[in-house]
Design an enzyme around this catalytic site. Sequence first.
Site, PDB file in Angstrom:
ATOM      1  CD  GLN A  45     -44.142 -11.637 -42.763  1.00 47.47           C
ATOM      2  OE1 GLN A  45     -43.677 -11.659 -41.757  1.00 47.47           O
ATOM      3  NE2 GLN A  45     -44.550 -10.678 -43.615  1.00 47.47           N
ATOM      4  NE  ARG A  72     -49.885  -3.195 -39.216  1.00 50.11           N
ATOM      5  CZ  ARG A  72     -51.123  -3.542 -38.686  1.00 50.11           C
ATOM      6  NH1 ARG A  72     -51.111  -4.367 -37.662  1.00 50.11           N
ATOM      7  NH2 ARG A  72     -52.457  -3.269 -39.343  1.00 50.11           N
ATOM      8  CB  CYS A  73     -42.578  -0.148 -41.187  1.00 53.89           C
ATOM      9  SG  CYS A  73     -40.972   0.320 -41.976  1.00 53.89           S
ATOM     10  CD  GLU A  83     -45.647  -2.173 -44.615  1.00 50.12           C
ATOM     11  OE1 GLU A  83     -45.201  -3.328 -44.700  1.00 50.12           O
ATOM     12  OE2 GLU A  83     -45.013  -1.378 -45.272  1.00 50.12           O
TER      13      GLU A  83
END
Lengths: 166, 788
Positions: free
Chosen positions: B223, B373-374, B743
């Site tokens: 990423q 996802r946070c 998120e």
Amino acid sequence: MKEITVTVNGEQHTASVEARTLLVHFIRETLNLTGTHIGCDTSNCGACTILLDGKSVKSCTVLAVQANGKQIATVEGLAAGGELHPLQEGFKENHGLHCGFCTPGMLMRAVELLEKNPNPSEEEIRWGIAGNLCRCTGYNNIVKSIQYAAAKMRGDELPDTEPEFV
Amino acid sequence: MIKCKTSREIGGMGHPIKRKEDDRFIQGKGHYVDDIKLPGMLYMDIVRSPFAYAKILSINTEEALKVPGVVAVVTGKDLEKYNLHWMPTLMSDTQMVLPTDTVMYQSQEVAAVIATSKYAARDGREAVMVEYEPMTPVIDPFKALEPDAPVLRTDKEGKTDNHIWHWEAGDREATEKVFASADVVVKEQMHLPRLHVVSIETCGCVADYDKVNNHLTMYMTTQAPHAIRTVIALVAGHVGLTEEKIRVVSPDIGGGFGGKVPVYPGYVIAIAVSFLVGKPVKWIEDRSENLQADSFARDYHITVEMAATREGKILATRFKVLADHGYTDAAANPSKFPTGLFSIGTGSYNYDTAFMEADAVYTNKPPGGVAYRCSFRVTEAVHAIERITDRLAQEIGKDPAVLRLENFIKKEEFPWKSPTGWEYDSGDYHTGLQKAMKVIGYDALRKEQAEKRARGELMGIGISTFTEIVGAGPSRQFDILGIKMFDSAEIRVHPTGKAIARFGTKSQGQGHETTYAQIIAEELGIPAQHIQIEEGDTDTAPYGLGTYASRSTPTAGAAAAVAARKLREKAKKIAAYLLEVSEEDLEWEPGKFYVKGAPEKAKTIQEIVFAAYTNHPPGMEAGFEATHYYDPPNLTFPSGAYICVVDIDRETGEIKVRRFVAIDDCGNIINPMIVQGQVHGGLTQGLAPALYEALVYDEEGNILNGTLMDYLVPTAVESPHWETGHTITPSPHHPIGAKGVGESPTVGAPPAIANAVVDALSHLGVTHIDIPITPPKVWKILKEKGVV
């Protein structure tokens, strides 16, 4: 080594494979059709779903030798004559994908789903794709994409593809 | 309603245009790392430890080397010769690449087998014989801190315990004072268990070292490609791999969610082997390896307390955290933030006193502490504050919606300084919650619940009104390994008025190829369809810190807007020259400059760009390109109001999410279709830990659910039909007023669901249930309470 002959997306291929070769590896490594993905090692995710003699199967759980003499359809063969399949169009129009990794498997699973049930309810679609995991979309728009394709294949009026907000 | 300044044809901000990247994905033409095949490529497989803690007595590679196709077996001793057996983590801790004498967690990498095919590598893996002497592992993080606990990190000189760090925020004394004199104090202990992101594509790489040119191309699922290039240079510079000799390429990525930020040992081993044998080496982990060894998320044990008046005015909060980091601190947080942005946990409420502290500890479990996802521990914080707020409502007998509406920070009170020092940029919490209540029919649901309860049926309504904190970040505070967390955009417009733009971020499904094009279309009036977006190749893209923590729109999206505005300034000068007027006489509308009062005298952006290459004003630099590195002045603070309705089967404890309404506020919206898609996906990833997912270890450190057979990722059947909407409160400091959204739903959904389940059982005296709230957990409670 065993010699097998398969017809993939209408094209005949003969190759010799180890008896233990998984069909998904044969498709990806030998035929170089990399649209079929691998997402797990326990037959749970469905990213490798293809059609074997018209039936959707997880190609990680089939040996290449078992496909000998059979018809295989993968995502690469979905668009016929340069035109997108209604399911491909449905996924694009309805934001049915994010990262795209589960998409080929979802599409191939949905092909069989709509063949068996041309007018499925939301509930039937959800159960129909329960063998395919998606981690990005939350499934709402995959359901919508398949409904769109079903309408198009039936020749019905196409549903609105603008996002609906409460 | 979303207002658009551009036509649909231009496709600027606010238009739900279809995604540009989809054509390749729907036709099987995505290009993921496992699709890469290079001439002479070798395949790597990894031998992993069956024990959580053991001495390695011997590694016998003899039989493995006899397997046809096996080229080499690499152990820690081999890497030690090049000083490559250890690597730094993103939190400046250290991690083994391959062990020389001890394994510290189950499924740790022990040796690597290199072969000419995938199958031969796996055969070789099976033939490697490792002799272990198992030791008693430390699995419970509380026991790890006891004085007689064995010290795990004996590799660290002078280390006498398993404590990693202590962290504090807020004011301890002032908080104690408020708690001592408050009418009401509520307290809960909770565990947010270990999770795994389970992107459908696992991690992997192809390391391609070219001996002749001393050049490494690293194709990998990352990423943050630029940061990885720098890390490789820092780790391998001493063997000649300096940064200009390294190219990192992130091809299409099949989902990231934070799990593709860290550097895993497999990547480093693949590089080392390619470097030594001079051939490309592919390593693709399988799902079970991915679940068992890659970075986990969460694993926070939290004690949270809230002090309030009897009427329900919140006065203070206090948080105490024990963070289980496993064998090393390999979290992916900004350097100065060991608990990430946990200090957002004071929530959406107006009070001025809080104190938080956290301690981190080593155990014999895999390392990690990444997002799921946070952004940086926000989910943990939001779960605690939203659960304890409901607990207060329950304690004083007030409706949880009313309690929230009475305590919210008001719209006019922004920018608002939080008790832990954040400056919330903007928000309108009242409107969000009122909208959610109206859409779901809150009052009618409460009535229905009362009727059902009288009949003995179990139904619950749960609310979560969260404040997120994203867009890391301002460089005075935020860096990763010293590199400031700005991000970048470079726009090149070709003579015919079509453009290519490159970014330091990397989409993993977020749709950057569409949304970045829309930002540029908004600013320059060039149709989004004619703006090609590229990311992920460090040889061509400008430097940036990558995509995670909902930072792409707040940082690189802002960079795109600012770079495009630089170009619009240049366009204005060219237009003035072409129209023979002064710049002050010109007006802009998307796609053209025209003379004030004479709209027929105009130059389109395409004419202007063409002139930049064919007829540019004397003294002006030719061409039409701009780059911007954007350093945000503050973070952005998206928010949301979520309401969930659950029905519980009183005989089986099964929970059914009947409805879920999510109203998000992510500021100005670039593409409503994509924002909605992000919210849908995030909600399912919030449902997952609330009801289904957790990585579970036994006391020997064996993972009990390390495959997708028993780690329960929700399917379309578990996932409800999400109902989503928005309010729009622009960020005042962001160039396009956007805040980031990916998120928010994963942060906000778990407490809404947990609150709904507890609400359904609250009349039985239940005040808290740890997630995942499974049917057996609920059934046990119903049994204890005499309901079953």
